[in-house]
Enzyme design. Sequence first.
Site, PDB file in Angstrom:
ATOM      1  N   HIS A   1      -5.950   9.561  -5.555  1.00 29.22           N
ATOM      2  CA  HIS A   1      -4.923   8.071  -6.186  1.00 29.22           C
ATOM      3  C   HIS A   1      -4.214   9.775  -7.595  1.00 29.22           C
ATOM      4  O   HIS A   1      -4.070   8.747  -8.020  1.00 29.22           O
ATOM      5  CB  HIS A   1      -5.316   6.928  -7.228  1.00 29.22           C
ATOM      6  CG  HIS A   1      -4.218   6.178  -6.958  1.00 29.22           C
ATOM      7  ND1 HIS A   1      -4.421   4.638  -6.484  1.00 29.22           N
ATOM      8  CD2 HIS A   1      -3.199   6.627  -7.200  1.00 29.22           C
ATOM      9  CE1 HIS A   1      -3.465   4.322  -6.716  1.00 29.22           C
ATOM     10  NE2 HIS A   1      -2.372   5.214  -6.997  1.00 29.22           N
TER      11      HIS A   1
ATOM     12  N   GLU B   1     -10.855   1.153  -3.437  1.00 28.28           N
ATOM     13  CA  GLU B   1     -10.977   2.398  -4.352  1.00 28.28           C
ATOM     14  C   GLU B   1     -11.208   1.677  -5.655  1.00 28.28           C
ATOM     15  O   GLU B   1     -11.139   1.035  -6.556  1.00 28.28           O
ATOM     16  CB  GLU B   1      -9.890   3.289  -4.500  1.00 28.28           C
ATOM     17  CG  GLU B   1      -8.892   2.584  -4.945  1.00 28.28           C
ATOM     18  CD  GLU B   1      -7.259   3.209  -4.781  1.00 28.28           C
ATOM     19  OE1 GLU B   1      -6.523   4.014  -3.760  1.00 28.28           O
ATOM     20  OE2 GLU B   1      -6.618   4.023  -5.963  1.00 28.28           O
TER      21      GLU B   1
ATOM     22  N   ARG C   1      -0.627   2.486  -1.234  1.00 22.68           N
ATOM     23  CA  ARG C   1      -1.575   1.617  -1.842  1.00 22.68           C
ATOM     24  C   ARG C   1      -3.124   1.459  -0.791  1.00 22.68           C
ATOM     25  O   ARG C   1      -2.503   0.856   1.208  1.00 22.68           O
ATOM     26  CB  ARG C   1      -1.117   0.181  -1.926  1.00 22.68           C
ATOM     27  CG  ARG C   1      -0.550  -0.005  -3.199  1.00 22.68           C
ATOM     28  CD  ARG C   1      -1.731  -0.286  -4.527  1.00 22.68           C
ATOM     29  NE  ARG C   1      -0.940   0.252  -5.533  1.00 22.68           N
ATOM     30  CZ  ARG C   1      -0.483   1.175  -6.027  1.00 22.68           C
ATOM     31  NH1 ARG C   1      -0.692   1.916  -5.646  1.00 22.68           N
ATOM     32  NH2 ARG C   1      -0.185   0.625  -7.539  1.00 22.68           N
TER      33      ARG C   1
HETATM   34  C1  8YV Z   1      -0.730   5.279 -10.847  1.00 19.35           C
HETATM   35  C2  8YV Z   1       0.623   4.333  -8.443  1.00 19.35           C
HETATM   36  O1  8YV Z   1      -1.093   5.846 -11.288  1.00 19.35           O
HETATM   37  O2  8YV Z   1       2.594   3.917  -9.118  1.00 19.35           O
HETATM   38  C3  8YV Z   1       1.704   3.333  -8.567  1.00 19.35           C
HETATM   39  O3  8YV Z   1       1.806   2.227  -8.115  1.00 19.35           O
HETATM   40  O4  8YV Z   1       0.460   5.178  -7.346  1.00 19.35           O
HETATM   41  C4  8YV Z   1       0.372   5.358  -9.786  1.00 19.35           C
HETATM   42  O5  8YV Z   1       1.080   6.231 -10.019  1.00 19.35           O
HETATM   43  C5  8YV Z   1      -1.862   4.298 -10.496  1.00 19.35           C
HETATM   44  O6  8YV Z   1      -1.959   3.157 -10.080  1.00 19.35           O
HETATM   45  C6  8YV Z   1      -2.085   3.874 -12.217  1.00 19.35           C
HETATM   46  O7  8YV Z   1      -1.626   2.860 -13.197  1.00 19.35           O
END
Ligand code: 8YV
Length: 322
Positions: free
Chosen positions: A286, A268, A239
């Site tokens: 991402h 982001e 993250r």
């Molecule tokens: C998501 C991600 O696509 O699952 C997670 O925590 O970071 C990604 O796979 C993104 O966060 C959209 O919700």
Amino acid sequence: MKPAILVARAVFPEVLHRLSAHFEVESNQDDVVFTPSELIEKLRGKAGAITTSSARINRELLQQLPNLKMVANMAVGYDNFDVAVMTEFGVKASNTPDVLNETTADFGWALMMATARRITEAEHWLRDGQWHKWRYDYFLGADLHGSTLGIIGMGRIGQAIARRSTGFNMRVIYHNRSRLAPEQEAFANNAQYVSKDEVLRQADHLMLILPYSPASHHTIGAAELAIMKPTATLTNLARGGIVDDKALIVALRNKQIAAAGLDVFENEPKFDPDFLGLNNVVLTPHIASASEATRRAMANCAVDNLIAGLSGATPPNLLTSF
Ligand code: 8YV
């Protein structure tokens, strides 16, 4: 009458079709990223919602939505949820664990390898028309095989990344909130549990895949970057906020570490533009979980959770308990 729900961002059309058998669905196929007040307006009168990481579910929102019963996040990470407040308000929360482990681990390797072997930098140079001859020292990178892989955050995705390292004959060291069971360590290429500082000191390639929380904010900052090897690479799959991006930019600029591969950023999608001026960083928007099959699986997992939660059953991936 069917309960009303909001699908807060665009999704695969068949997902809406599935939901409409159970709910009155308001969708957002134009994929507008709602402001907090727009999200509150959209959720008014709704019993449930499917969200992504862009939707903050917090006290301010819940205070205004007495009908809301459940929010299903289409992500494994749920730092956009205030789970304690959702529990207090009796609003169920769920995420989408497991379905994305292998896809995200694959991508972690792609990003780490592109970073170590300078693939995007070399491609930009080639596309730019600069390839006129071969030279012994063009785009010299770092080997993956035979090196030490350091992983911070040894959950399910971290373990899947470690497992993949056997074919590269790598040594794996890791740090995590708690140590894995011996059989899990054995299955993760005999990963060795060490302190965070030891991971930083010894890793040739550092992989970050830990959940974001106030406690993990800036797990990697100037002090941590300073003890890494100058030849090391850093890959952040976790993250934005896990890494202090300003400090990373300074470290990359000064060659304090060799290179970084980043799929996530502070603030982001408005990431720090100083990254664009560096050629020793691989930048992706991402997309670690973005395989066709896995994004569908994540969407269906969120739907399974919402259907269960709003029918009074226990959702398979419930995060709240009350
Ligand atoms: C998501 C991600 O696509 O699952 C997670 O925590 O970071 C990604 O796979 C993104 O966060 C959209 O919700």
